[in-house]
Design a protein around this motif. Structure first.
Motif: not given
Length: 262
Positions: A10-15, A38-44, A46-54, A61-68
């Motif tokens: 549900i969380i990831n579908d909204k995102l 874990v889930s991962l979404f990327t553009s050219e 930026i990357a966004y990741s959602v992690i659930y720690y059981k 929700l986390r973000s980092c820079t994309m490289t080649d």
């Protein structure tokens, strides 16, 4: 009791529904840790990741820079929510999803996502020696701590010194192992960073790194190397054996310290 996998979806579908409008793609990823979803979404850019720690019942929700080469894995936390499957319901999952959507659609997040990749401009790019060093973490993850130590103890990142001391020996060890996939990856990193790099970075790639390799590895290195870098390396070989001007070592000013804000 709420099915955590269903709540996570549900969380990831909204995102995902929101990020698609900003040219993000949801990547198929699975965590190697049974404790995590874990889930991962990327553009050219930026990357966004959602992690659930059981075990902690935390959704992050986390973000980092994309490289080649993909996400640079220098993740920064954007939002954290508790989700207890024993007591929380799909309604709480909806709320978490809405909050994550707000985070990625904030003015600063949208501006960052619209930035373009670092590209060559004229004869000089804008990727510096520090950026180059971080790209090698794909091949040599242990560089992360060494880069951090260099940044923490020196006011200016010493590109030539750091490369000679920490990167060149590992490059030579990689070449000696002779694993084709590793050598190809090395060539691709060097080619991309030569194209995007500033003059200091280009000199480090050709004179410091490539000129420090054994001639017997040249053919293997050039298999996946760009024509631009092949040509530059040929010219750099004429400089082999000559010293690169040493960098000035600067110390941090007294009283300065680094740390996280509370």
């Amino acid at each position: 009791m709420t099915d955590i996998k269903k709540a996570f979806k549900i969380i990831n579908d909204k995102l995902n529904d929101t990020l698609k409008g900003f040219n993000f793609k949801e990547q198929k990823v699975e965590s190697s840790n049974a404790n995590e979803l874990v889930s991962l979404f990327t553009s050219e850019t930026i990357a966004y990741s959602v992690i659930y720690y059981k075990d902690k019942m935390l959704c992050v929700l986390r973000s980092c820079t994309m490289t080649d080469e993909g996400p640079d894995n220098e993740w920064k936390t954007m939002a954290t929510w508790m989700f207890n499957p024993e007591s929380d319901t799909e309604k709480e999952a909806e709320s978490i999803g809405n909050d994550f959507v707000e985070a990625v659609t904030s003015e600063s997040a949208v501006k960052r996502a619209k930035q373009t990749k670092r590209k060559k401009s004229g004869d000089d790019g804008n990727a510096d020696p520090l950026f180059l060093a971080k790209r090698f973490m794909v091949l040599f993850p242990e560089l992360k701590e060494e880069i951090k130590k260099e940044q923490d103890t020196k006011e200016v990142f010493r590109g030539v010194y750091f490369t000679r001391t920490f990167i060149v020996p590992r490059v030579n060890q990689l070449l000696a192992r002779g694993v084709k996939s590793e050598i190809n990856k090395l060539s691709q990193i060097l080619s991309t960073q030569y194209q995007n790099g500033d003059m200091d970075t280009r000199s480090i790639i050709t004179i410091v790194i490539l000129n420090s390799t054994d001639e017997k590895y040249r053919e293997k290195l050039e298999e996946k190397m760009s024509d631009e870098l092949k040509k530059a390396w040929s010219f750099a070989l004429k400089m082999k054996g000559k010293k690169v001007k040493p960098e000035k070592v600067k110390k941090k000013k007294p009283g300065m310290f680094s740390g996280s804000r509370l």
